[in-house]
Design an enzyme around this catalytic site. Structure first.
Site: not given
Ligand code: ZN
Ligand code: ZN
Length: 397
Positions: A83, A141
């Site tokens: 991401d 994440e």
């Molecule tokens: Zn980051």
């Molecule tokens: Zn990262």
């Protein structure tokens, strides 16, 4: 030097430009956490072209399996996050983000392209190792509750279950060509604290008629720091920081309430729970004793990240074999959080860092900034190194 090591180094070198092209494609097409739809399709397509079957997971994630000889011998998982962040890129580069307000500013484009490169290498040497590689391309994440937690809930660590998991992250403070390892505690848990301190507002000239939430909130902030300095085991790193204190009164107006927001970080799950409970009790108690009240809300973040010491020691040794002792460094603990931490509480794990800094080229900006970038020479290192680490781990009984 083993012939397989040499072969991996050669393959890595031959494929480096392809990996850089992949990274540039991903960099120019960043997608926000939980919205990695095009990235997912792109990753699947690349894997299918290599003849590696895939499976979808966690909505926008991908799992892929590469079987060597004797696939049941052992399984090692390799993880990349995919991401991007809600940042407008300011770099003037040909592969600049084409999605306004979205940017790969944490290097997850590098992690994804590196793992695709690792897959390409492993697929071409799969007759030369025993065991199974499980590739985890993970969404989100950067956003709670973290793609890793959803991957685990949906069974990423079962069928087959890995004996260990490896992850890497770019490091803007480590020169390109080097990597860093740390055994044990490495990154922190991070919980968000939201406190609303309620009193009774009124004229600043008549505090006796009011219950001043500003004074209450100030006491709470000072007292909460004593929990860190007096209740915490000094051997455990921990941080409490408040970055927001909103009291919308005036020089002569005491407001009704104050909102304060902060972050609590720890490297021990027991202390994390204990510290949070003590903070809540203290804040509520102080507010009550001063005639007000306090709503204490915790948005729980990622756990702390622990690198399995034995696995990490082996991986560091293997990295030294692959790139020489001069290029493998020891890391300090880092109080930032990372959702790879979820895996580390389920399976032996090693999260290491890939140097991307180059002072001569002015590539020095930190992650999560609009002019973050990497020295792409890192993609000459990352894919082959991870392939070698995984094969070394599989070679053990
Ligand atoms: Zn980051
Ligand atoms: Zn990262």
């Amino acid at each position: 030097m083993s012939s397989l090591l040499k072969k991996i180094q050669e393959l890595a070198e031959q494929q480096a430009n392809a990996n850089i092209a992949t990274r540039r494609h991903l960099h120019s097409h960043p997608e926000l956490s939980f919205h990695e739809f095009e990235t997912q399709v792109y990753v699947e397509k690349q894997l299918h072209e290599l003849g590696i079957p895939t499976q979808r997971i966690a909505n926008t994630g991908v799992i892929a399996i590469i079987e060597g000889k004797n696939p049941a011998k052992k399984v090692i998982a390799l993880r990349a996050d995919m991401d991007a962040l809600p940042i407008q890129e300011t770099n003037d580069i040909p592969y600049k983000s084409q999605n306004p307000g979205v940017m790969h500013a944490c290097g997850h484009d590098v992690h994804t392209s590196s793992l695709l490169g690792t897959a390409r290498i492993l697929q071409s040497v799969k007759e030369e190792f025993e065991g199974t590689i499980k590739l985890l391309f993970q969404p989100a994440e950067e956003k709670a509750p973290g793609g890793a937690s959803i991957m685990i809930q949906e069974g990423a660590l079962h069928n087959p279950s890995p004996a260990g998991i490896l992850g890497q992250h770019v490091a803007t403070n480590i020169p390109v060509g080097k990597v860093g390892f740390r055994e044990g505690m490495y990154m922190a848990s991070a919980d968000e604290l939201y406190l609303t301190v309620k009193g009774k507002g009124g004229h600043g000239a008549m505090p006796d008629q009011c219950i001043d939430p500003i004074v209450i909130a100030s006491h709470i902030i000072i007292a909460m720091q004593q929990i860190i300095s007096r209740n915490k085991n000094p051997r455990l790193p921990s941080v409490l920081s408040f970055g927001k204190f909103i009291a919308e009164g005036a020089t002569n107006v005491i407001p009704n309430e104050v909102k304060i927001e902060g972050t609590f970080r720890a490297m021990d799950e027991e202390w994390r729970a204990d510290g949070l409970a003590k903070m809540k009790k203290l804040a509520e108690g102080i507010a009550e004793s001063m005639g007000g009240s306090c709503d204490f809300f915790v948005l729980k973040g990622y756990p702390f990240l622990k690198n399995n010491p034995e696995l990490t020691r082996r991986m560091k040794e293997a990295a030294i074999e692959y790139m020489g002792a001069d290029n493998v460094i020891d890391l300090d603990i880092w109080m930032a959080a990372e959702d790879f931490a979820f895996y580390t509480h389920h399976v032996d794990a090693c999260f290491y860092r890939l140097g991307t800094r180059n002072d001569d080229k002015g590539i020095v900006n930190g992650v999560h900034t609009p002019n973050f970038n990497i020295d792409e020479k890192a993609l000459h290192v990352g894919p082959g190194l991870m392939a070698w680490l995984a094969i070394q781990e599989l070679s053990l009984a």
